[in-house]
Design a protein around this motif. Sequence first.
Motif, mmCIF file in Angstrom:
data_model
loop_
_atom_site.group_PDB
_atom_site.id
_atom_site.type_symbol
_atom_site.label_atom_id
_atom_site.label_comp_id
_atom_site.label_asym_id
_atom_site.label_seq_id
_atom_site.Cartn_x
_atom_site.Cartn_y
_atom_site.Cartn_z
ATOM 1 N N LYS A 14 2.783 -6.418 3.410
ATOM 2 C CA LYS A 14 1.488 -6.374 2.728
ATOM 3 C C LYS A 14 1.627 -5.450 1.520
ATOM 4 O O LYS A 14 1.837 -4.251 1.674
ATOM 5 C CB LYS A 14 0.387 -5.852 3.654
ATOM 6 C CG LYS A 14 0.061 -6.777 4.816
ATOM 7 C CD LYS A 14 -1.127 -6.268 5.613
ATOM 8 C CE LYS A 14 -1.506 -7.245 6.723
ATOM 9 N NZ LYS A 14 -2.726 -6.801 7.455
ATOM 10 N N ILE A 15 1.577 -6.054 0.326
ATOM 11 C CA ILE A 15 1.629 -5.248 -0.896
ATOM 12 C C ILE A 15 0.277 -4.572 -1.063
ATOM 13 O O ILE A 15 -0.741 -5.231 -1.295
ATOM 14 C CB ILE A 15 1.955 -6.111 -2.128
ATOM 15 C CG1 ILE A 15 3.308 -6.803 -1.958
ATOM 16 C CG2 ILE A 15 1.931 -5.261 -3.396
ATOM 17 C CD1 ILE A 15 4.481 -5.885 -1.998
ATOM 18 N N SER A 16 0.280 -3.272 -0.914
ATOM 19 C CA SER A 16 -0.981 -2.516 -0.970
ATOM 20 C C SER A 16 -0.855 -1.358 -1.957
ATOM 21 O O SER A 16 0.181 -0.703 -2.048
ATOM 22 C CB SER A 16 -1.318 -1.967 0.430
ATOM 23 O OG SER A 16 -2.339 -1.000 0.352
ATOM 24 N N LYS A 44 -14.135 0.664 -10.475
ATOM 25 C CA LYS A 44 -15.196 -0.346 -10.548
ATOM 26 C C LYS A 44 -14.609 -1.722 -10.795
ATOM 27 O O LYS A 44 -15.076 -2.727 -10.254
ATOM 28 C CB LYS A 44 -16.167 0.045 -11.664
ATOM 29 C CG LYS A 44 -17.389 -0.868 -11.724
ATOM 30 C CD LYS A 44 -18.374 -0.403 -12.772
ATOM 31 C CE LYS A 44 -19.602 -1.315 -12.808
ATOM 32 N NZ LYS A 44 -20.587 -0.907 -13.849
ATOM 33 N N GLU A 45 -13.532 -1.754 -11.614
ATOM 34 C CA GLU A 45 -12.869 -3.024 -11.946
ATOM 35 C C GLU A 45 -12.259 -3.667 -10.704
ATOM 36 O O GLU A 45 -12.297 -4.893 -10.548
ATOM 37 C CB GLU A 45 -11.792 -2.769 -13.011
ATOM 38 C CG GLU A 45 -10.899 -3.952 -13.314
ATOM 39 C CD GLU A 45 -11.611 -5.062 -14.065
ATOM 40 O OE1 GLU A 45 -11.122 -6.214 -14.004
ATOM 41 O OE2 GLU A 45 -12.660 -4.804 -14.700
ATOM 42 N N ILE A 46 -11.676 -2.851 -9.810
ATOM 43 C CA ILE A 46 -10.962 -3.427 -8.662
ATOM 44 C C ILE A 46 -11.828 -3.513 -7.415
ATOM 45 O O ILE A 46 -11.401 -4.050 -6.396
ATOM 46 C CB ILE A 46 -9.700 -2.588 -8.338
ATOM 47 C CG1 ILE A 46 -10.083 -1.184 -7.867
ATOM 48 C CG2 ILE A 46 -8.758 -2.532 -9.532
ATOM 49 C CD1 ILE A 46 -8.918 -0.399 -7.315
ATOM 50 N N GLU A 47 -13.077 -2.984 -7.487
ATOM 51 C CA GLU A 47 -13.949 -2.954 -6.315
ATOM 52 C C GLU A 47 -14.153 -4.322 -5.679
ATOM 53 O O GLU A 47 -14.156 -4.461 -4.441
ATOM 54 C CB GLU A 47 -15.293 -2.315 -6.693
ATOM 55 C CG GLU A 47 -16.217 -2.098 -5.489
ATOM 56 C CD GLU A 47 -17.517 -1.402 -5.887
ATOM 57 O OE1 GLU A 47 -18.352 -1.209 -4.997
ATOM 58 O OE2 GLU A 47 -17.682 -1.057 -7.083
ATOM 59 N N ARG A 53 -6.370 -2.987 -1.797
ATOM 60 C CA ARG A 53 -6.244 -1.830 -0.923
ATOM 61 C C ARG A 53 -5.699 -2.252 0.452
ATOM 62 O O ARG A 53 -4.798 -1.609 1.007
ATOM 63 C CB ARG A 53 -7.614 -1.156 -0.739
ATOM 64 C CG ARG A 53 -7.557 0.139 0.109
ATOM 65 C CD ARG A 53 -8.952 0.586 0.511
ATOM 66 N NE ARG A 53 -9.771 0.956 -0.626
ATOM 67 C CZ ARG A 53 -9.884 2.203 -1.108
ATOM 68 N NH1 ARG A 53 -9.216 3.188 -0.536
ATOM 69 N NH2 ARG A 53 -10.671 2.451 -2.133
ATOM 70 N N ASP A 54 -6.262 -3.358 0.973
ATOM 71 C CA ASP A 54 -5.898 -3.777 2.331
ATOM 72 C C ASP A 54 -4.510 -4.398 2.414
ATOM 73 O O ASP A 54 -3.844 -4.311 3.448
ATOM 74 C CB ASP A 54 -6.939 -4.774 2.859
ATOM 75 C CG ASP A 54 -8.332 -4.144 2.917
ATOM 76 O OD1 ASP A 54 -8.399 -2.893 3.028
ATOM 77 O OD2 ASP A 54 -9.310 -4.902 2.832
ATOM 78 N N GLY A 55 -4.106 -5.058 1.352
ATOM 79 C CA GLY A 55 -2.766 -5.646 1.337
ATOM 80 C C GLY A 55 -2.750 -7.091 0.880
ATOM 81 O O GLY A 55 -3.534 -7.917 1.361
ATOM 82 N N ILE A 56 -1.862 -7.393 -0.049
ATOM 83 C CA ILE A 56 -1.644 -8.753 -0.567
ATOM 84 C C ILE A 56 -0.465 -9.367 0.182
ATOM 85 O O ILE A 56 0.553 -8.705 0.398
ATOM 86 C CB ILE A 56 -1.351 -8.701 -2.082
ATOM 87 C CG1 ILE A 56 -2.591 -8.208 -2.841
ATOM 88 C CG2 ILE A 56 -0.889 -10.049 -2.604
ATOM 89 C CD1 ILE A 56 -2.346 -7.940 -4.309
ATOM 90 N N LEU A 213 4.961 -3.674 6.977
ATOM 91 C CA LEU A 213 5.396 -2.825 5.870
ATOM 92 C C LEU A 213 4.298 -2.900 4.819
ATOM 93 O O LEU A 213 4.090 -3.945 4.202
ATOM 94 C CB LEU A 213 6.729 -3.317 5.304
ATOM 95 C CG LEU A 213 7.343 -2.471 4.191
ATOM 96 C CD1 LEU A 213 7.744 -1.092 4.713
ATOM 97 C CD2 LEU A 213 8.552 -3.157 3.567
ATOM 98 N N LYS A 214 3.590 -1.804 4.640
ATOM 99 C CA LYS A 214 2.424 -1.797 3.753
ATOM 100 C C LYS A 214 2.669 -0.851 2.581
ATOM 101 O O LYS A 214 3.176 0.259 2.759
ATOM 102 C CB LYS A 214 1.177 -1.347 4.527
ATOM 103 C CG LYS A 214 -0.119 -1.443 3.733
ATOM 104 C CD LYS A 214 -1.314 -1.061 4.607
ATOM 105 C CE LYS A 214 -2.623 -1.155 3.815
ATOM 106 N NZ LYS A 214 -3.794 -0.757 4.626
ATOM 107 N N GLY A 215 2.274 -1.290 1.404
ATOM 108 C CA GLY A 215 2.422 -0.483 0.213
ATOM 109 C C GLY A 215 3.289 -1.202 -0.799
ATOM 110 O O GLY A 215 3.282 -2.428 -0.899
#
Length: 790
Positions: A14-16, A44-47, A53-56, A213-215
Amino acid sequence: MNHIHDNLSPFKVKISFAKVIEVLEEIAGSDVDYRAAYAKGLLKEIEPYPELRDGIESYQQIEKHYLRIKYLLSDLFPTALTHNEIKAVTIPFDNYIFNTTERLNKIISEAGEDFEIIIRDFDEHQFYVMNCLIILNYYYGSKIDFSTPIFYDIPNAEGIIKHYRILYNADFLEVFPTEKSIALTQEDINLLIDNYDDLALWKEKFPPGSWILKGFGIMTLYDNSVESAISNLKSNLLSNDKGNDLKRETIETIFRSIYKIPDLRTGFAAFSSDGTRLKKADFEEEMHSFLLTGMEEECRNALGECSLETLVGQKKYFIISDVKEFLIANPEEKGFAEHLLSQNVQSCIFAPVIKDEKFLGIVELVSSEPKQLNSVNANKLDLVMPFLVDTIDRYFSDMQNQIDAIIQKEYTAIHPSVYWKFREEASLHTTDKNARDLPFKEIVFKEVYPLYGQIDIKGSSVARNEAIEKDLTVQIERLLRLLRFVSDNLKLPVIYQNIFELEDLEKQLKETLKADTESLIQSYVLNEVHPMLHHFKDSNEVVRAKVDTYFKSLDPKIMMVYDARKDFDETLSLINKKMAFLLDKKQEEAQSFFPHYYERFKTDGVEHNLYIGASIAPQLSFSHVYLSNLRLWQLQVLCEMENEYYHMRPSLPYDLDVTSLILVFSTPISIRFRMDEKRFDVDGTYNARYEVVKKRIDKSNIKGTDERITQKGKITIVYSQHQEEVEYRRYISLLQHKNKLGAIETFEVEDLQGVTGLKALRVEILYSQPEDSENGYTYQDLVKELSVKN
């Protein structure tokens, strides 16, 4: 969905950017300066996109959020350094990268559209285990050092391979177990670190997709081309794999990386043993030399005075940065310079290879651009010359060892079983000062029992003559058809003369094949007919086509019809190779019974001599049991050789018969190594009787008849004493029981010159079915098999 990390892995990726977002939230909460306003705006742009944040989990989502990711990572990827740093976001050990700097984009773009960025020498096993090691270190707190240099090899716009070392920053990565993960004990971890190669074990302890694996990771590259190229060169040169050593393409690629010259070419010229000539290197067919005009040349002619003095006299590199300028400044070196220019060599470095004050050769680096190679970058050679010198020296040593081994195996009769005796005598002359000037003693082995056997091509002379006659007949028929066709088109009297003479030769050939018939016809065809046919090729298109067709039907080496003879020669060669190979292989086993002297000869068939006795191996206790064992072994091997020929016969291009013979001689003899002839021979007048029988027996007849003692499909055993017959009947009885031999005949052998009273057993061979018949064993299979074995 195109998931990230498609390769089999213990991770679900998870790309986070949670850690980056947390830092932005802290900055926004401080409300101190303009950075707080910037952080608030970006948050605000990414809200609306919680997945950042959670993971792509897919490549498509990364592409969708390309600009937002770029903004999030702007502090880690500053715009001011984008043309400087070679950097990207990735997951450790994965080939997928994104958010690349402009410099990395440019490098990948110059590599070409078809280029795929892949970690060098990194397979699925390494990939899986490395991911497991991340878990052990980050989650279990193990301190396993698994850092190893990893590289991307990327060609630049000029085609030079650049080597980039990969460095990972894993500060923004986190590892979490899932419900599928297995809790490990210290015993499990100890087991794993002792079994790196057991991929199944790693998968058992870390099932695929059982961890998260997150991040994200940051990959930084730096140009390590020179160091990596030198390392690759060391690996190639020091490797024991001869397939890697000194291959021109490999060496050129490495040197191009070191010198950053895309058209750099490499060569090597070897010094002769006396140091007066340069020659093409024996150890590598692909290695060209820019100094030599042929295979070998005098040093002075190849190098010229100037370079000869530098390379040999001063033992220094000889450098020409501009060959055209060198020619103008040194007109006396015209031949040398023009030879270089003819090969488009505009700048060059020649380096002498010297080991223990001995000149081995010259390493050649050349470029088609002037000034590319010069006295400054010549110093880069200092980094690799020690490895080149050691490798070339090793090659020459290996070549000499191979030559010595071939000489011993193929050109002398020093069989391993008697080598100790020669070594003992040679050692005496090297260690005993008093014996050094004494003549060498002849090597004699007394009281040895001889065994002789052969598998012979029956009627080989007749078959050879038949093959010659077939080819000559076809040759004349083709020429007569061609000349009659030509005469219809050109109407020249000389053609009728040649037709008349060829018809006469054809008539003689049909009557009888004399000793000089082949050479007579060949001389006439090559010296009289062929020159005339070459002249007719210029007459008209129709005649030219016929003449061309005729010449294409000939063997290109001898320019004659060579079909039947070629089949015969190839058949004879294959039979000899196969029989000799089988006999040699079986001999290796027989030596384990008791050491004995062995030699074999290829003629029209394969003959072998065996000598066994206490003097061959004095350190062992000799018994007649070993003689009996060797006699039985010999009979069995001849059965196997006959069967081997029976199996291969259908696949041969020419049909021939073979016969087998054993000569039994129970009286021990002496053999002596003849120093003048460099071979073993029987010693003494009485022992010579054995040689007389051996040379005459295979062409002899049954007493009182015209029938040869040898016949196809049977083994003939010649003896003189009754106890020898009794002994061999026992062996035959055993092999009859094993369904290898059949019916026995007994007869007397006709009297030979100086030898009477010989008798013989002739026993039928029971052939087994060829194992390869069901698999379609062909002539091509046989040729391939023997080319590998021999």
